[in-house]
Design a protein around this motif. Structure first.
Motif, PDB file in Angstrom:
ATOM      1  N   THR A  55       0.846  -1.192   0.000  1.00 55.86           N
ATOM      2  CA  THR A  55       0.000   0.000   0.000  1.00 55.86           C
ATOM      3  C   THR A  55       0.884   1.245   0.000  1.00 55.86           C
ATOM      4  OG1 THR A  55      -1.687  -1.197   1.251  1.00 55.86           O
ATOM      5  CG2 THR A  55      -1.860   1.207   1.180  1.00 55.86           C
ATOM      6  N   VAL A  56       0.783   2.024  -1.059  1.00 58.79           N
ATOM      7  CA  VAL A  56       1.557   3.268  -1.181  1.00 58.79           C
ATOM      8  C   VAL A  56       0.570   4.386  -1.531  1.00 58.79           C
ATOM      9  CG1 VAL A  56       3.627   2.028  -1.937  1.00 58.79           C
ATOM     10  CG2 VAL A  56       2.030   2.927  -3.652  1.00 58.79           C
ATOM     11  N   PRO A  57       0.985   5.652  -1.458  1.00 60.97           N
ATOM     12  CA  PRO A  57       0.068   6.754  -1.765  1.00 60.97           C
ATOM     13  C   PRO A  57      -0.478   6.685  -3.188  1.00 60.97           C
ATOM     14  CG  PRO A  57       1.979   7.576  -0.585  1.00 60.97           C
ATOM     15  CD  PRO A  57       2.269   6.140  -0.914  1.00 60.97           C
ATOM     16  N   VAL A  72      -8.676  12.273  -1.140  1.00 62.30           N
ATOM     17  CA  VAL A  72      -9.253  10.929  -1.250  1.00 62.30           C
ATOM     18  C   VAL A  72      -8.170   9.892  -0.956  1.00 62.30           C
ATOM     19  CG1 VAL A  72     -10.302   9.261  -2.831  1.00 62.30           C
ATOM     20  CG2 VAL A  72     -11.000  11.675  -2.907  1.00 62.30           C
ATOM     21  N   ARG A  73      -8.547   8.877  -0.189  1.00 59.93           N
ATOM     22  CA  ARG A  73      -7.629   7.782   0.105  1.00 59.93           C
ATOM     23  C   ARG A  73      -8.280   6.466  -0.324  1.00 59.93           C
ATOM     24  NH1 ARG A  73      -5.190  11.712   0.423  1.00 59.93           N
ATOM     25  NH2 ARG A  73      -3.928  12.520   2.145  1.00 59.93           N
ATOM     26  N   TYR A  74      -7.446   5.531  -0.772  1.00 58.40           N
ATOM     27  CA  TYR A  74      -7.926   4.179  -1.082  1.00 58.40           C
ATOM     28  C   TYR A  74      -6.775   3.236  -0.765  1.00 58.40           C
ATOM     29  CZ  TYR A  74     -10.581   0.441  -3.241  1.00 58.40           C
ATOM     30  OH  TYR A  74     -11.308  -0.723  -3.451  1.00 58.40           O
ATOM     31  N   GLU A  75      -6.750   2.766   0.483  1.00 57.72           N
ATOM     32  CA  GLU A  75      -5.593   2.027   0.986  1.00 57.72           C
ATOM     33  C   GLU A  75      -5.832   0.525   0.872  1.00 57.72           C
ATOM     34  OE1 GLU A  75      -4.984   3.737   4.850  1.00 57.72           O
ATOM     35  OE2 GLU A  75      -4.037   5.528   4.009  1.00 57.72           O
ATOM     36  N   ARG A 103       4.936   2.994  -7.498  1.00 54.83           N
ATOM     37  CA  ARG A 103       3.871   3.552  -8.338  1.00 54.83           C
ATOM     38  C   ARG A 103       2.498   3.141  -7.800  1.00 54.83           C
ATOM     39  NH1 ARG A 103      -0.502   4.574 -11.972  1.00 54.83           N
ATOM     40  NH2 ARG A 103       0.267   6.036 -13.528  1.00 54.83           N
ATOM     41  N   GLY A 104       1.786   4.126  -7.209  1.00 54.40           N
ATOM     42  CA  GLY A 104       0.466   3.860  -6.658  1.00 54.40           C
ATOM     43  C   GLY A 104      -0.615   3.858  -7.720  1.00 54.40           C
ATOM     44  N   VAL A 124      -5.252  -5.122  -4.754  1.00 56.77           N
ATOM     45  CA  VAL A 124      -5.306  -4.494  -6.075  1.00 56.77           C
ATOM     46  C   VAL A 124      -3.899  -4.378  -6.641  1.00 56.77           C
ATOM     47  CG1 VAL A 124      -5.984  -2.454  -7.415  1.00 56.77           C
ATOM     48  CG2 VAL A 124      -7.371  -3.165  -5.445  1.00 56.77           C
ATOM     49  N   LEU A 125      -3.773  -4.726  -7.917  1.00 60.62           N
ATOM     50  CA  LEU A 125      -2.521  -4.525  -8.650  1.00 60.62           C
ATOM     51  C   LEU A 125      -2.831  -3.770  -9.927  1.00 60.62           C
ATOM     52  CD1 LEU A 125       0.552  -5.157  -9.126  1.00 60.62           C
ATOM     53  CD2 LEU A 125      -0.230  -7.171 -10.408  1.00 60.62           C
ATOM     54  N   GLN A 126      -2.086  -2.710 -10.209  1.00 62.46           N
ATOM     55  CA  GLN A 126      -2.217  -2.003 -11.474  1.00 62.46           C
ATOM     56  C   GLN A 126      -0.994  -2.305 -12.329  1.00 62.46           C
ATOM     57  OE1 GLN A 126      -3.087   2.184 -11.239  1.00 62.46           O
ATOM     58  NE2 GLN A 126      -2.925   2.492 -13.445  1.00 62.46           N
TER      59      GLN A 126
END
Length: 253
Positions: A55-57, A72-75, A103-104, A124-126
């Motif tokens: 979990t990164v920004p 907005v946050r989505y951790e 890379r968030g 989640v992975l992007q």
């Protein structure tokens, strides 16, 4: 798991009176994913890159918006096991895969996920798009397709029409090019005409007006590849327009 292509909106999507509820209703009808793999219009990087597995920004890749959109946050948890699976599926001779651990998630990923999975408790992975070539993206999607059998929700996040410059030159209402392309795209999807979609620049009306660059349509090709033999089993879950752009969003399987 199904494979999704969604129109992700901009940060003000959260304030729309209709669209967040549509996204929430969509996710409520899906099987519970073990992890989510996102390909966003807003990350082009070659060779193909895997984003953070911790979990990164978030990446606030937009400018000039009110301050609260930057709070907005989505951790969501990272997905290191999924990242390893993606490496194994995609890496090969001449096709390197790189890691970008800092890379968030960008707004193409987190804006819809906030509405669809607000608990932020699914890993989640992007991954990046290493190219905008439709055929190559289709091939990437086909390699990723086995992940669906492992409970991974594959999401291509773009916008079904996307020409912000042209929107500045029209008055109220929806511009004709957006309506024409959306209608053509809906019919091509209903007919499972993958060849027409791949050649949208030449086969569609107003293709280059709807997409002066391919990046917001490109994630659809990853989703089409991940759909495997299921393009004929697609359905438009969300349609209509938002600020003149088609927000059509599609589920395969």
């Amino acid at each position: 798991m199904p494979a999704l292509y969604l129109s992700h909106g901009a940060p003000p999507l959260a304030d729309d009176p209709v669209w967040p509820g549509q996204l929430a209703a969509w996710s409520a009808g899906l099987p519970r994913p073990k992890a989510i793999l996102v390909v966003s219009a807003h990350w082009e990087e070659a060779p193909l890159a895997l984003g953070a597995t911790e979990t990164v920004p978030l990446v606030y890749d937009f400018w000039g918006f009110p301050e609260h959109y930057y709070r907005v946050r989505y951790e969501a948890p990272g997905a290191p096991a999924l990242a390893e699976s993606v490496r194994k599926l995609l890496r090969g001779p001449g096709t390197p895969v790189q890691d970008m651990p800092d890379r968030g998630l960008d707004h193409g990923a987190y804006v819809p996920l906030v509405e669809m999975f607000p608990g932020a408790d699914t890993p989640v992975l992007q991954i990046s798009m290493p190219t905008l070539d439709p055929q190559r993206l289709l091939a990437i999607g086909r390699k990723l397709a086995p992940l669906r059998d492992e409970g991974v929700l594959i999401v291509g996040s773009g916008f079904f029409t996307h020409n912000l410059a042209a929107l500045r030159h029209v008055g109220g209402g929806v511009p004709g090019w957006s309506v024409e392309f959306d209608d053509w795209g809906q019919r091509a999807l209903a007919a499972a005409d993958v060849d027409a979609l791949l050649d949208f620049e030449h086969k569609s009306p107003a293709g280059r007006l709807a997409h002066p660059r391919t990046e917001h349509f490109a994630p659809l090709f990853v989703t089409l590849g991940a759909a495997g033999d299921e393009p004929a089993h697609s359905r438009s879950v969300i349609d209509g327009f938002w600020m003149g752009l088609a927000k059509r969003s599609v589920q395969f399987g």
